[in-house]
Design a protein around this motif. Sequence first.
Motif, PDB file in Angstrom:
ATOM      1  N   PRO B 569      61.286 -17.072 -49.018  1.00  0.00           N
ATOM      2  CA  PRO B 569      61.121 -18.528 -49.118  1.00  0.00           C
ATOM      3  C   PRO B 569      61.179 -19.131 -47.715  1.00  0.00           C
ATOM      4  N   LYS B 570      60.420 -20.182 -47.465  1.00  0.00           N
ATOM      5  CA  LYS B 570      60.354 -20.701 -46.096  1.00  0.00           C
ATOM      6  C   LYS B 570      61.714 -21.201 -45.597  1.00  0.00           C
ATOM      7  N   GLU B 571      62.619 -21.553 -46.543  1.00  0.00           N
ATOM      8  CA  GLU B 571      63.951 -22.036 -46.141  1.00  0.00           C
ATOM      9  C   GLU B 571      64.763 -20.934 -45.446  1.00  0.00           C
ATOM     10  N   ALA B 572      64.329 -19.677 -45.642  1.00  0.00           N
ATOM     11  CA  ALA B 572      65.058 -18.567 -45.002  1.00  0.00           C
ATOM     12  C   ALA B 572      64.963 -18.635 -43.478  1.00  0.00           C
ATOM     13  N   SER B 573      64.007 -19.428 -42.958  1.00  0.00           N
ATOM     14  CA  SER B 573      63.913 -19.611 -41.497  1.00  0.00           C
ATOM     15  C   SER B 573      65.240 -20.084 -40.936  1.00  0.00           C
ATOM     16  N   ALA B 574      65.919 -20.942 -41.715  1.00  0.00           N
ATOM     17  CA  ALA B 574      67.215 -21.478 -41.253  1.00  0.00           C
ATOM     18  C   ALA B 574      68.197 -20.336 -41.013  1.00  0.00           C
ATOM     19  N   ALA B 575      68.162 -19.321 -41.886  1.00  0.00           N
ATOM     20  CA  ALA B 575      69.093 -18.188 -41.729  1.00  0.00           C
ATOM     21  C   ALA B 575      68.801 -17.429 -40.440  1.00  0.00           C
ATOM     22  N   PHE B 576      67.509 -17.302 -40.095  1.00  0.00           N
ATOM     23  CA  PHE B 576      67.188 -16.582 -38.864  1.00  0.00           C
ATOM     24  C   PHE B 576      67.585 -17.384 -37.630  1.00  0.00           C
ATOM     25  N   VAL B 577      67.496 -18.717 -37.725  1.00  0.00           N
ATOM     26  CA  VAL B 577      67.986 -19.552 -36.619  1.00  0.00           C
ATOM     27  C   VAL B 577      69.492 -19.305 -36.454  1.00  0.00           C
ATOM     28  N   MET B 578      70.204 -19.262 -37.596  1.00  0.00           N
ATOM     29  CA  MET B 578      71.649 -18.985 -37.554  1.00  0.00           C
ATOM     30  C   MET B 578      71.910 -17.588 -36.993  1.00  0.00           C
ATOM     31  N   GLY B 579      71.009 -16.650 -37.285  1.00  0.00           N
ATOM     32  CA  GLY B 579      71.172 -15.269 -36.835  1.00  0.00           C
ATOM     33  C   GLY B 579      71.174 -15.123 -35.330  1.00  0.00           C
ATOM     34  N   PHE B 580      70.572 -16.094 -34.610  1.00  0.00           N
ATOM     35  CA  PHE B 580      70.590 -16.019 -33.151  1.00  0.00           C
ATOM     36  C   PHE B 580      72.005 -16.161 -32.603  1.00  0.00           C
ATOM     37  N   LEU B 581      72.881 -16.850 -33.332  1.00  0.00           N
ATOM     38  CA  LEU B 581      74.264 -17.008 -32.878  1.00  0.00           C
ATOM     39  C   LEU B 581      75.078 -15.779 -33.263  1.00  0.00           C
ATOM     40  N   ARG B 582      75.015 -15.413 -34.511  1.00  0.00           N
ATOM     41  CA  ARG B 582      75.630 -14.168 -34.997  1.00  0.00           C
ATOM     42  C   ARG B 582      74.777 -13.673 -36.146  1.00  0.00           C
ATOM     43  N   ARG B 583      74.445 -12.381 -36.135  1.00  0.00           N
ATOM     44  CA  ARG B 583      73.541 -11.967 -37.206  1.00  0.00           C
ATOM     45  C   ARG B 583      74.253 -11.936 -38.564  1.00  0.00           C
ATOM     46  N   ASP B 584      75.587 -11.807 -38.559  1.00  0.00           N
ATOM     47  CA  ASP B 584      76.286 -11.877 -39.845  1.00  0.00           C
ATOM     48  C   ASP B 584      76.275 -13.309 -40.389  1.00  0.00           C
ATOM     49  N   PHE B 585      76.238 -14.293 -39.454  1.00  0.00           N
ATOM     50  CA  PHE B 585      76.142 -15.701 -39.873  1.00  0.00           C
ATOM     51  C   PHE B 585      74.786 -15.907 -40.556  1.00  0.00           C
ATOM     52  N   GLY B 586      73.750 -15.329 -39.948  1.00  0.00           N
ATOM     53  CA  GLY B 586      72.419 -15.395 -40.536  1.00  0.00           C
ATOM     54  C   GLY B 586      72.366 -14.685 -41.876  1.00  0.00           C
ATOM     55  N   ALA B 587      73.000 -13.486 -41.927  1.00  0.00           N
ATOM     56  CA  ALA B 587      73.009 -12.727 -43.183  1.00  0.00           C
ATOM     57  C   ALA B 587      73.728 -13.520 -44.274  1.00  0.00           C
ATOM     58  N   THR B 588      74.807 -14.199 -43.852  1.00  0.00           N
ATOM     59  CA  THR B 588      75.555 -15.002 -44.830  1.00  0.00           C
ATOM     60  C   THR B 588      74.692 -16.153 -45.338  1.00  0.00           C
ATOM     61  N   GLY B 589      73.846 -16.692 -44.451  1.00  0.00           N
ATOM     62  CA  GLY B 589      72.911 -17.750 -44.859  1.00  0.00           C
ATOM     63  C   GLY B 589      71.972 -17.235 -45.940  1.00  0.00           C
ATOM     64  N   LEU B 590      71.507 -15.986 -45.778  1.00  0.00           N
ATOM     65  CA  LEU B 590      70.638 -15.396 -46.809  1.00  0.00           C
ATOM     66  C   LEU B 590      71.431 -15.115 -48.091  1.00  0.00           C
ATOM     67  N   PHE B 591      72.672 -14.657 -47.902  1.00  0.00           N
ATOM     68  CA  PHE B 591      73.555 -14.378 -49.047  1.00  0.00           C
ATOM     69  C   PHE B 591      73.730 -15.638 -49.896  1.00  0.00           C
ATOM     70  N   ALA B 592      73.885 -16.774 -49.182  1.00  0.00           N
ATOM     71  CA  ALA B 592      74.127 -18.030 -49.895  1.00  0.00           C
ATOM     72  C   ALA B 592      72.914 -18.455 -50.737  1.00  0.00           C
ATOM     73  N   MET B 593      71.719 -17.961 -50.338  1.00  0.00           N
ATOM     74  CA  MET B 593      70.544 -18.328 -51.148  1.00  0.00           C
ATOM     75  C   MET B 593      70.081 -17.139 -52.004  1.00  0.00           C
ATOM     76  N   ALA B 594      71.016 -16.177 -52.250  1.00  0.00           N
ATOM     77  CA  ALA B 594      70.677 -14.951 -52.980  1.00  0.00           C
ATOM     78  C   ALA B 594      70.084 -15.246 -54.361  1.00  0.00           C
TER      79      ALA B 594
END
Lengths: 85, 658
Positions: B569-594
């Motif tokens: 989903p295009k909203e997953a872009s936000a998770a990759f932006v978060m992943g630049f700070l910490r990839r687990d933060f980005g992964a958690t962003g994807l987890f939240a939209m599981a």
Amino acid sequence: MSPTHEARLPLAFIPPGSEVRLAALGDEIDPLQREQLTAYGLAENRPIRVLQQRPMTVILADEVELALEHAVARHIWVEKLALAV
Amino acid sequence: MTTSASAANAILLVGHPNVGKSVLFHRLTGAYVNVSNYPGTTVEVTRASARFDREAMLLDTPGVLALPSRSDDERATMRALLNESSRCLVQVGDAKNLRRTLTLTALLAELGLPMVLALNMHDEAAARGVVVDTAALSEELGIPVLATVATGGEGIGELTHGFGHAQCAEALLRYDPEIEADIASMAEAITRLAPHPQIAARGLAILYLGGDSVVADWLAEHAGESHPPEGLPSGRAQLENLRKNAVDRSDGDLPALLARERTEAADALAASVIQRAVRSSPLLSQRLGQYVVHPVWGVPILLGVLYAIYQFVGVFGASVLVGLLEKDLFEGILNPAFTHLVNALTGPGWLQDLLVGQYGLWSMGMTYALALILPIVTTFFFAFGVLEDSGYLPRLTVIANRLFSLIGLNGRAVLPMVLGLGCVTMATLTTRILHSPRERLITIFLLALAIPCSAQLGVVLGMLGGVSFTAVLVWALAMVGILLLSGFLAARLIPGRRIPLVTELPPMRLPIFANVLKKTGGRLKWYLIEVIPLFLLGTLIMFALDKSGALPAIIEAGEPLVAGWLGLPKEASAAFVMGFLRRDFGATGLFAMAHSLSPIQAVVGMITITLFIPCFASLMMMVKEQGTRVALAMVAVIVPFAFFVGGLFNLLLRAVWS
């Protein structure tokens, strides 16, 4: 019944369970790695017990258990101890 | 813990790897440093004030296999010996390996520093029928020799008492007369050109002739300052000439000759103070250790260990505990209460959004850190602590050696890789235990690319475990495949040769529950201190991007890549932006939209974010260990590679798994 010495064999060829005595570290072993082996206690005449040969050579020298790749164990020369009759 | 030692007040703990220096350090200072049952746990010098004398500063040094120093951790210890104002040196030795211990003593004794010898683990020695006559050894060496069991606190009082009686040790040997002549000439030159304020010139001469690069640098720096009379070579050149002549006389074999003579002297002394009972059968721990590296049983045991970790971390931690914390505590109780409180205090507006909105500091930052990640890393750190203390990890190097030979490494590289599953930042530092710059470069690259840290691993297990075991398996096989393929290519691109594995296998031990708990607590404290501020900062950035309209623009801009190529989903872009700070933060962003992801999307998302660059702290460590240019080159390869591979898996999985 005193021990007699047999011909020198590469450590990699010695079956597990055997007791051998270190004869020499071959020149083929990288000098730094030879120093490392000496530091682990592999010096001439030291007794060594071979524990296994697969996937790597595992030996017990004193109370130090060492795992050696065959590329190294092939160039460690040992004398197998045999009991004289 | 980081203040430098005051004049002549440093007490240095020195010894072989895995002899218990860090446990002893903890006993003597109360300061906790990570301790484990494998060599290389300590790769930097750690300091803390001594409990028994607040004026004294204790230094825990990385283990040395031998001196002169050859590896990075040995060089760190050598630098501590040269640069610290030492009150005394405490050699920590393994009582059951006295010959080896005394080989190092033979060199340390030449340094002319007051010394104490702590013969640690004498309980293990006794269990193996090895009894050391410490009184006789003390008399021979002329220094206090104390038997200790650091893990059980035995002999610590006697040891601290012994510090007050530290003496310069008697020399264990006189070298061959020709070598002695070279040592004497070198010592005379060092005394004249570059005297050390504390270390005896003879000790420096032996180290320099043995090829110690740290001593060579120190001497070059200090002798270089002396101005020779006209016509004479510089101080540095005089020392270099002396060394070159001595090495030439020995046919280039001088370091080995010196080491061999020390070994022989140690042998002779050890034989005179050891009594060894004949043991009829190997100890249970030895038999267990052999099963673990057994050609038949080794791999099934490894699979069993991995499955147990999956059950404990992926199922119990990521499903049961996360469910309790996230659903029941945070979503059920804390978040509604906090939202209610904020509404009451602030009313609707940007402050409310900042605290409890979609990108709110509490509703996103704290909830991610405490409800989603904390239970996962807690279970992982505990499981990892058990493995570390059991002595299993060094045996893993034997099992993994053949696989790692495919990627130009040897099994030793498995240690930083497994540590990377805990924390990639610390693992990057631990690559110092590897013997060549080539091995370190390849391992650091693979750590940055394909090894997920504990937080991320937990999120992956939690998210994909919720999909199916197949999803976890696909992700794991993809990661192993990419690791091997990337390593295979890296090993062919980076010049140099592979070094065959020679490694010590420490005894298998039953982990001490209190130590595992302490270690888990220490790591959790570090996690909370490092992660919570970064999660809050990341949330703040996301909030600012959202409010400024930049985030929707990024999501739109990323649509062809994220929605088109990755199939997310295009909203997953936000998770990759978060992943630049910490990839687990980005992964958690994807987890939240599981809930809005299909199984394929979940796997593709997790593969892509796992291959992403690790956290900012890891990046800084990569810069520290490999330099800015190499670190940035790695990032430039890794980010496009992550998206490229993610897209390939999207295509592949859609073709075979629909």
